[in-house]
Design a protein around this motif. Structure first.
Motif, short mmCIF file in Angstrom:
data_model
loop_
_atom_site.label_atom_id
_atom_site.label_comp_id
_atom_site.label_asym_id
_atom_site.label_seq_id
_atom_site.Cartn_x
_atom_site.Cartn_y
_atom_site.Cartn_z
N ASP A 71 0.82 -1.12 -0.14
CA ASP A 71 -0.01 0.04 0.12
C ASP A 71 0.74 1.22 -0.02
O ASP A 71 1.77 1.35 0.96
CB ASP A 71 -0.99 0.08 1.07
N ILE A 72 0.73 2.14 -0.86
CA ILE A 72 1.54 3.27 -1.02
C ILE A 72 1.27 4.23 0.04
O ILE A 72 2.20 4.89 0.64
CB ILE A 72 1.14 3.83 -2.43
N TRP A 73 -0.03 4.40 0.52
CA TRP A 73 -0.02 5.15 1.74
C TRP A 73 0.64 4.75 2.84
O TRP A 73 1.20 5.67 3.59
CB TRP A 73 -1.57 5.43 1.73
N ALA A 74 0.47 3.54 3.13
CA ALA A 74 1.31 3.01 4.35
C ALA A 74 2.78 3.28 4.28
O ALA A 74 3.18 3.56 5.21
CB ALA A 74 0.95 1.55 4.59
N ARG A 75 3.21 2.85 3.17
CA ARG A 75 4.83 3.35 2.91
C ARG A 75 5.04 4.80 3.14
O ARG A 75 6.05 5.15 3.81
CB ARG A 75 5.29 3.04 1.42
N ALA A 212 16.45 20.16 3.61
CA ALA A 212 16.79 18.64 4.00
C ALA A 212 16.08 17.63 3.38
O ALA A 212 16.26 16.84 2.66
CB ALA A 212 17.17 18.34 5.41
N VAL A 213 14.72 17.85 3.38
CA VAL A 213 13.82 16.94 2.68
C VAL A 213 13.73 16.93 1.14
O VAL A 213 13.86 15.80 0.64
CB VAL A 213 12.31 17.47 3.21
N LEU A 214 14.34 18.12 0.75
CA LEU A 214 14.29 18.24 -0.62
C LEU A 214 15.61 17.71 -1.27
O LEU A 214 15.93 17.02 -2.29
CB LEU A 214 14.22 19.72 -1.19
N ILE A 215 16.87 17.98 -0.45
CA ILE A 215 17.99 17.33 -0.69
C ILE A 215 17.99 15.78 -0.67
O ILE A 215 18.57 15.15 -1.44
CB ILE A 215 19.23 17.88 0.28
N GLU A 216 17.41 15.32 0.46
CA GLU A 216 17.18 13.78 0.64
C GLU A 216 16.51 13.25 -0.62
O GLU A 216 16.77 12.28 -1.12
CB GLU A 216 16.70 13.38 1.91
N ALA A 217 15.42 13.93 -1.10
CA ALA A 217 14.60 13.45 -2.20
C ALA A 217 15.36 13.61 -3.51
O ALA A 217 15.30 12.45 -4.39
CB ALA A 217 13.39 14.23 -2.40
N GLY A 218 16.23 14.66 -3.74
CA GLY A 218 16.89 14.55 -4.97
C GLY A 218 18.24 13.75 -4.79
O GLY A 218 18.39 12.99 -6.15
N LEU A 219 18.79 13.40 -3.93
CA LEU A 219 19.74 12.21 -3.92
C LEU A 219 19.21 10.91 -3.91
O LEU A 219 19.85 10.03 -4.92
CB LEU A 219 20.56 12.41 -2.40
N TRP A 233 10.51 9.26 1.78
CA TRP A 233 9.80 9.85 0.57
C TRP A 233 10.58 9.78 -0.76
O TRP A 233 9.95 9.51 -2.10
CB TRP A 233 9.27 11.07 0.75
N GLY A 234 11.96 10.09 -0.49
CA GLY A 234 12.51 10.09 -1.60
C GLY A 234 12.79 8.79 -2.30
O GLY A 234 12.93 8.70 -3.62
N THR A 235 13.00 7.88 -1.61
CA THR A 235 13.18 6.60 -2.11
C THR A 235 12.09 5.83 -2.89
O THR A 235 11.91 5.17 -3.99
CB THR A 235 13.66 5.33 -1.13
N ILE A 236 10.89 6.16 -2.23
CA ILE A 236 9.56 5.77 -2.71
C ILE A 236 9.52 6.51 -4.19
O ILE A 236 8.96 6.02 -5.33
CB ILE A 236 8.67 6.20 -1.74
N ALA A 257 3.74 14.56 -1.09
CA ALA A 257 4.38 14.42 0.09
C ALA A 257 5.47 15.09 0.48
O ALA A 257 5.56 15.94 1.56
CB ALA A 257 4.46 12.84 0.88
N ILE A 258 6.39 15.04 -0.41
CA ILE A 258 7.58 15.93 -0.31
C ILE A 258 7.41 17.29 -0.50
O ILE A 258 7.82 18.21 0.43
CB ILE A 258 8.68 15.42 -1.53
N THR A 259 6.54 17.78 -1.37
CA THR A 259 5.99 19.25 -1.44
C THR A 259 5.27 19.86 -0.44
O THR A 259 5.73 21.07 0.02
CB THR A 259 5.23 19.23 -2.90
N LEU A 260 4.36 19.03 0.10
CA LEU A 260 3.54 19.58 1.37
C LEU A 260 4.60 19.56 2.34
O LEU A 260 4.30 20.67 3.21
CB LEU A 260 2.47 18.55 1.41
N ALA A 261 5.49 18.70 2.71
CA ALA A 261 6.16 18.80 3.93
C ALA A 261 7.09 20.11 3.74
O ALA A 261 7.23 20.65 5.07
CB ALA A 261 6.88 17.52 4.10
N ALA A 262 7.83 20.08 2.47
CA ALA A 262 8.72 21.22 2.47
C ALA A 262 7.72 22.67 2.36
O ALA A 262 8.43 23.55 3.15
CB ALA A 262 9.29 21.41 1.17
N ALA A 263 6.48 22.96 1.91
CA ALA A 263 5.97 23.89 2.09
C ALA A 263 5.46 24.33 3.38
O ALA A 263 5.71 25.39 3.95
CB ALA A 263 4.65 23.83 1.17
N ALA A 264 5.06 23.32 4.09
CA ALA A 264 4.70 23.42 5.79
C ALA A 264 6.04 23.94 6.47
O ALA A 264 5.84 25.10 7.47
CB ALA A 264 4.17 22.49 6.31
N LEU A 265 7.02 23.44 6.19
CA LEU A 265 8.31 23.98 7.05
C LEU A 265 8.48 25.29 6.60
O LEU A 265 8.99 26.24 7.57
CB LEU A 265 9.24 22.81 6.91
#
Length: 285
Positions: A71-75, A212-219, A233-236, A257-265
């Motif tokens: 399940d993608i939501w669970a991951r 950091a969230v965006l860098i991890e996602a990029g890597l 989220w980046g590996t998913i 998920a990545i976009t919302l987290a970065a925007a909220a921060l």
């Protein structure tokens, strides 16, 4: 004279705006996901179901399933904790290195200030993502390695902020008065300079976490993320690359998920800046 009823909206909500309130709610939900992921999904994120591979979104699987039938939501929910550990740990490391060195540079003689400032400037001279790629290639991509690497990349920002704040505060009248009454050394730094530099520092922290969230996602998208079975989220997002056409919901879910987290921060940093700056509070009142 009859009393009138104040029908104006609550001051806080009027000042924040609907978008910011929404982002704060997203951040609160993320905190709950970190602490109690089982509240948000009944599925095991590592479960494999060959009969449910790449199923589209449905009532049973709101965001669909991945290439293993999980399940993608669970991951995404269970990956929030590791994502937060990497982002929060890297910023904490940057603070541990940057705060004392920034205070030392701001109060030391020219040679010490020059040496520390040159080190920070040399680190910032490299393109951020390229430097991160080189570091990950050298030290590996475990969660601990990513935390150390991103934290090292962030410490110059903390250092330069604390150095500038320290130098500016040293010229203030209350610091001069403290010198007159005999306050010196670490007592001066701990009781007068550091507390007054905390506002700008608190503004920087959530913004660094968003980066950091965006860098991890990029890597991770480049194949340099944490190895399986752990997932962020980046590996998913990286795993979804082969299914853009057949299962577009897979990549869209991780990207959102990545976009919302970065925007909220980022919004959290803006709110801290407004609350710690009297002039901005007056303008937004």
């Amino acid at each position: 004279m009859s009393a009138t009823t104040d029908l104006r909206p609550p001051h806080l909500l009027a000042r924040l705006g609907t978008a910011r309130v929404f982002m704060l709610i997203v951040a609160a939900v993320a905190v709950l996901m970190i602490a109690f992921p089982g509240l948000f999904t009944p599925y095991d994120p590592a479960a494999v179901d060959p009969s449910a591979i790449l199923e589209p979104p449905s009532w049973a699987h709101p965001l669909g399933t991945d290439e293993a039938g999980a399940d993608i939501w669970a991951r995404l929910v269970y990956a929030t904790r590791l994502e937060a550990l990497i982002a929060g740990g890297s910023v904490l490391l940057a603070l541990v290195i940057g705060i004392p060195t920034g205070l030392i540079a701001g109060t030391s003689r020219r040679v010490v200030d020059w040496a520390l400032s040159s080190t920070a400037s040399a680190t910032l001279a490299f393109p951020l993502i390229l430097f991160a790629i080189l570091m990950v290639a050298s030290f590996g991509s475990s969660p601990g390695s990513l935390t150390l690497i991103i934290g090292f990349l962030f410490f110059p920002r903390v250092f330069l902020l604390l150095r500038a704040q320290t130098k500016a505060l040293r010229e203030r009248e209350f610091i001069t008065a403290a010198h007159v009454v005999g306050v010196r050394g670490t007592r001066m730094l701990g009781r007068h300079i550091l507390p007054n530099a905390a506002g700008p520092l608190a503004t920087l922290v959530p913004q660094l976490m968003a980066e950091a969230v965006l860098i991890e996602a990029g890597l991770s998208y480049l194949g340099l993320g944490v190895p399986l079975p752990e997932a962020t989220w980046g590996t998913i997002l990286e795993n979804s690359k082969a299914y853009y056409v057949t299962a577009p919901y897979y990549a869209i879910s991780a990207g959102l998920a990545i976009t919302l987290a970065a925007a909220a921060l980022m919004f959290a940093g803006e709110l801290v800046a407004e609350s710690s700056n009297p002039m901005r509070r007056r303008r937004t009142a």
